[in-house]
Design a protein around this motif. Sequence first.
Motif, PDB file in Angstrom:
ATOM      1  N   LEU A   1       0.835  -1.204   0.000  1.00  0.00           N
ATOM      2  CA  LEU A   1       0.000   0.000   0.000  1.00  0.00           C
ATOM      3  C   LEU A   1       0.869   1.254   0.000  1.00  0.00           C
ATOM      4  O   LEU A   1       1.784   1.396   0.826  1.00  0.00           O
ATOM      5  N   ALA A   2       0.551   2.141  -0.932  1.00  0.00           N
ATOM      6  CA  ALA A   2       1.187   3.460  -0.922  1.00  0.00           C
ATOM      7  C   ALA A   2       0.530   4.305   0.161  1.00  0.00           C
ATOM      8  O   ALA A   2      -0.606   4.035   0.576  1.00  0.00           O
TER       9      ALA A   2
ATOM     10  N   GLY B   1      -0.249   1.764  14.779  1.00  0.00           N
ATOM     11  CA  GLY B   1       0.288   1.521  13.442  1.00  0.00           C
ATOM     12  C   GLY B   1       0.775   2.803  12.792  1.00  0.00           C
ATOM     13  O   GLY B   1       0.226   3.879  13.007  1.00  0.00           O
ATOM     14  N   ARG B   2       1.835   2.673  12.014  1.00  0.00           N
ATOM     15  CA  ARG B   2       2.385   3.807  11.278  1.00  0.00           C
ATOM     16  C   ARG B   2       2.630   3.384   9.835  1.00  0.00           C
ATOM     17  O   ARG B   2       3.147   2.308   9.578  1.00  0.00           O
ATOM     18  N   MET B   3       2.283   4.274   8.933  1.00  0.00           N
ATOM     19  CA  MET B   3       2.452   3.968   7.516  1.00  0.00           C
ATOM     20  C   MET B   3       3.932   4.016   7.153  1.00  0.00           C
ATOM     21  O   MET B   3       4.661   4.928   7.567  1.00  0.00           O
ATOM     22  N   ALA B   4       4.399   3.009   6.414  1.00  0.00           N
ATOM     23  CA  ALA B   4       5.784   3.001   5.962  1.00  0.00           C
ATOM     24  C   ALA B   4       5.998   4.132   4.956  1.00  0.00           C
ATOM     25  O   ALA B   4       5.076   4.520   4.235  1.00  0.00           O
ATOM     26  N   PRO B   5       7.219   4.676   4.894  1.00  0.00           N
ATOM     27  CA  PRO B   5       7.453   5.827   4.000  1.00  0.00           C
ATOM     28  C   PRO B   5       7.262   5.503   2.522  1.00  0.00           C
ATOM     29  O   PRO B   5       6.841   6.355   1.757  1.00  0.00           O
ATOM     30  N   LYS B   6       7.577   4.278   2.102  1.00  0.00           N
ATOM     31  CA  LYS B   6       7.464   3.941   0.686  1.00  0.00           C
ATOM     32  C   LYS B   6       6.236   3.071   0.409  1.00  0.00           C
ATOM     33  O   LYS B   6       5.303   3.482  -0.249  1.00  0.00           O
TER      34      LYS B   6
ATOM     35  N   GLN C   1       3.623  -0.069   2.258  1.00  0.00           N
ATOM     36  CA  GLN C   1       3.239  -0.777   3.479  1.00  0.00           C
ATOM     37  C   GLN C   1       2.701  -2.163   3.134  1.00  0.00           C
ATOM     38  O   GLN C   1       1.688  -2.294   2.430  1.00  0.00           O
ATOM     39  N   PRO C   2       3.342  -3.259   3.622  1.00  0.00           N
ATOM     40  CA  PRO C   2       2.800  -4.600   3.364  1.00  0.00           C
ATOM     41  C   PRO C   2       1.461  -4.776   4.089  1.00  0.00           C
ATOM     42  O   PRO C   2       1.276  -4.307   5.214  1.00  0.00           O
TER      43      PRO C   2
END
Length: 835
Positions: free
Chosen positions: A594-595, A629-634, A636-637
Amino acid sequence: MEAELFRQIWPIFSAEAREHLSVISGGVMELEADPARVRLLDPIRRTAHSLKGSAASLGLADVETLAHALEGSLAGYDPAAGLGHEAVQVILDAVEAIEEALASADAGGQPHIATLDALLAALGARAAPRRRASDPMVPAPLPAPPPPPPSTAAAAAAAGPLAHLEAALEALCAPLTDEERSALVVEASAAAGALAATVPLHARAMAEKVVAGFPRLIAGGTEAARAAAALAGDLVDLRQELEKAPTAPGPAPASPARPAGGEAARPADKSIRVLTSTLDSLARQLEHLSVAEARHARRAREVAAAEAGSREVVRQLEQALQALRQSESTQERGPMEAAVSRLRVLGADLRRLSQDGQREAEAQRLAGAVLREDLRSLRMVPAALMLEPLKRTVREVAGRLGKRVELEVAGGDVKLDRRIVDELRDPLLHLVRNAADHGVEDPAARRAAGKPEVARVVVRVEPRGSRVGLVVEDDGRGLDLAAVRASAVRRGLLAADAAARLSDVEASRLIFLPGLSTARAVTEISGRGVGLDVVQATVVRLGGALDVSSVPGRSTRFELELPLTLAATAAVLFRVGRDLGALSADAVERVLLLAPGEVGSVAGRATVQVGQAQIPFAWLSQLLGLAPGRMAPKAQPALVLAVGAQRAVVAVDEVLGQQEVVVGALGARAARAAHLAGAAVLDDGRVVGVLNAAEVVRRVQPAALRAPVSVSPRVVVADDSLTTRSAMKALLELAGYQVAEAGDGEEAFQIVRDQGAALVVSDVQMPRLDGLRLTRRIKDDPRLRAIPVILVTSLDAPEDRAAGLAAGADGFLVKREVERGRLVELVRQLLPGGT
C-alpha cells in the motif's frame, strides 16, 4: 463376556451400531415417502439382522431383542398400504431407544432400554422376559419361522433349511457352555453342508461361505462376534441369491472370466475398522514428521549455500594465485596452490553433500506427501454421516409443532475429516431445528402468504477447493431484524443508537451473540437464547467461518465454510514489530503493498480499495494491542483476509513467506485469547503464534458489532443422569450462563483442565470419578483450585454434607432444592458480577 474384552470390543460395536441405526431410520423414512421402493426393504432388514447378531455376541439382550423386533416388523410389508406415519414413528422411537442405550454404555453405564416392553408391543412383537449375559441358558429346539415367499423353486426348496440355519446362528450368539456351543456348531455345519450340496450352481459359492462360517463360532470371543455378524449377512445374501433366476444353466466356470479389455478382474479391496483415537495419534506423529521434514530441507539449503560460498572463495583464491604467478614469487605460490587444491577438494565434498541432502530432502518430502494423503483419506468420511440423522430431527420437530416440512439434503458423498463431522453434528442439528421451529411458518400462515403448505429446508454440502461449504436454507419468514435489534438493546448487548445505526447485514449477525433470542416463550425446542453463539464458536474453533443472510418473508440462509481436513496446514508468516505471527494461507486472499495515500475512509471507517470493492482496513498491531500503526514511508505490506463472505485488510511490518506448519493447542488459559488459534514451531526452531483469521476479521468490523462480545461465565455441570443434567443446564442457561455438560467426573475434569471454567456443579455419585474425588482433584491443582465447586446430591445426611465440605466444596445442595431456585442463587453468590 469378560469386562476387559468387552471394553476392547465396545468402541467398534458402538460405531458400527450407529451406522446400522442410521441406515434403518433413513430407509424407513424413504419407504414412508415412497412405498413403492420395495428394493429398500432388504437392506433395512439385513441391517437390523446384523445389528441383532452383533448385539447378541456381546450379551446385549435389550438391544438384541429390539433389533429382532425391528427386523420382524417389516416382514409383512405391503407396498400398496405402505408403512404409515404411526408405524414409522414406532420404528424411529425404537432406533432412538437403542441410540440412548449406546450413549449410556459410552458413558460407562449399562445399555438397558427402559421402554423395551412398550416398544415390543408397539412393533407387534412378543415381550420376552429380560435376560442378562450372566443368566444360564439351556438350548431350546431351533425354531423355524416361515421365510418371505420365495420367487423361485430353488428358494422354496431351501427355505426350511435356511430358516433352520438362521435360528442356529441366533442360538449360537447367546451365552452357552462349551459343550452346548460345540454341539450346536456341529449340527449347524452339517445342515449347512447338506444345503450347499443341493443349491443351484449360481448360489454354490455363497452356500460354501455359510458352511465355512459356522466352525468359526466355536471358540467364542472377539473373532466369533465378528464371524457371527458376517455369517448373518452371508445367510441373507444366500436367501436373496436363491430368489434370483440363474442367468445361464451349466457348470460353474473353472477360472474367473476376464473383462472385455483383456485385463484380469481385480479382487475387491478389504477393509478394517480403525479407532479414531488411533488415527489421531498417527496424525500427531505425522505432523511432527512434517516439521522434521521442513528442518531437513532447510539444512539441505544451508549446505547448498555453503557450497556456493566455497566456490566463490576458491574463485577469489585462484585470482590471487594468478597474480602471484605473474609476479614470479615462487616463495608464496607453493602454499597458495596447496590451499586452493585443498579448498577444491572440500568444495567437491560440500557439493556432493549438498546434492545428497537435496535428494534425500526431496525423497522425504514426497514420502511425507504420500503419507499425509493416505492418512487424510483414512480420516475422511462421507458427509452423509451427519446429514442423514437430520431427517429424523426435522420430522420430529415438525410433527410436534403441527407443521409440514420437507428436508432436502445434498452433497452426502462429499468427504470430510472425521473430527469435523463429529464436531459439526450438534451445531448442524441446532440450525436445522431452528429452521423448522423459527424459520418456517405453520400451514395456515404459509397459505396466507401464498406459499405451498409444505415448507422446504435444504442442507447442502459443497466442495470449494481446499475448503467445504455447508449451507442450511429454509423458505420461511426470514429474520425479524427489528426484533433482533430490540432484543440486543433489551439484554444490554447494544445501545439503542448503536443498534439503529447498524446495516441489515450487520444486524443479522447479532443473532450469534451469546444470550440473544427473539422467541416469545421458552420451549423444549428453542427460545433459551443459547445455541447460535455455540455454533459460531465451534465453527471458528475448526478454522471456519459462519455467516447468515435473509430475505424478509422469503428465506433465511446460514452458510458455514470449513477446511476439508485439520491436518498440517500452509501458513503465511509475517512480522509485527519484533513479534512473528502466522495466518492460515487459506484465509489470506492476497498480499498488497500500500502506498501512503491508498488508505481512505468511507462513513468514518478506514478502508482500502481492492478491485472494485472498498474493504475495511486496520493495523494488525493495533488490533492485537501491541502498538499504534504507522504507515511506511514507501510501501506498506498488508494482507487481504477472506473468511466466508467477510473480508478485511490488515497492515503488517513484513511478510516473510509461506511455510507448512503444525498448529498445536495452547491449553485452557490461552484459549481465552480469542485471537489465537494455536502455536506452531517453525523449521528453524522458533515458536510462532497462529492467529484466528475469523477473530481478526471480526475485530476490523465496526465497534458496534465488537463491543457486546463479552463471554458469559462458563459453568461445567457433571451428572450421570441425563434428565438431572439437562434440568440444571436449562436453569443456568436461563440465568445467562454458558453451560458445558459432562456425564461423569472424569469428563468434567478434562473440560475444566482443557477449556477452563468459572464454576463446577457436580453430582456426588457418578461412574469413573465421583463428585468428592473430582472436587479434591480440582482443589489439589494450583491452577484450578480457585474454581468454586458446588456438590448436588440426593443424600441429605449431615455426614454427607461434611464429607463434601471436607473435600473442598464451596457449596452443597440437595437435588430437590435445585428446582426451587437455590442452585442459581448459590451460583450467583459464588460468581458475583458474573451475569
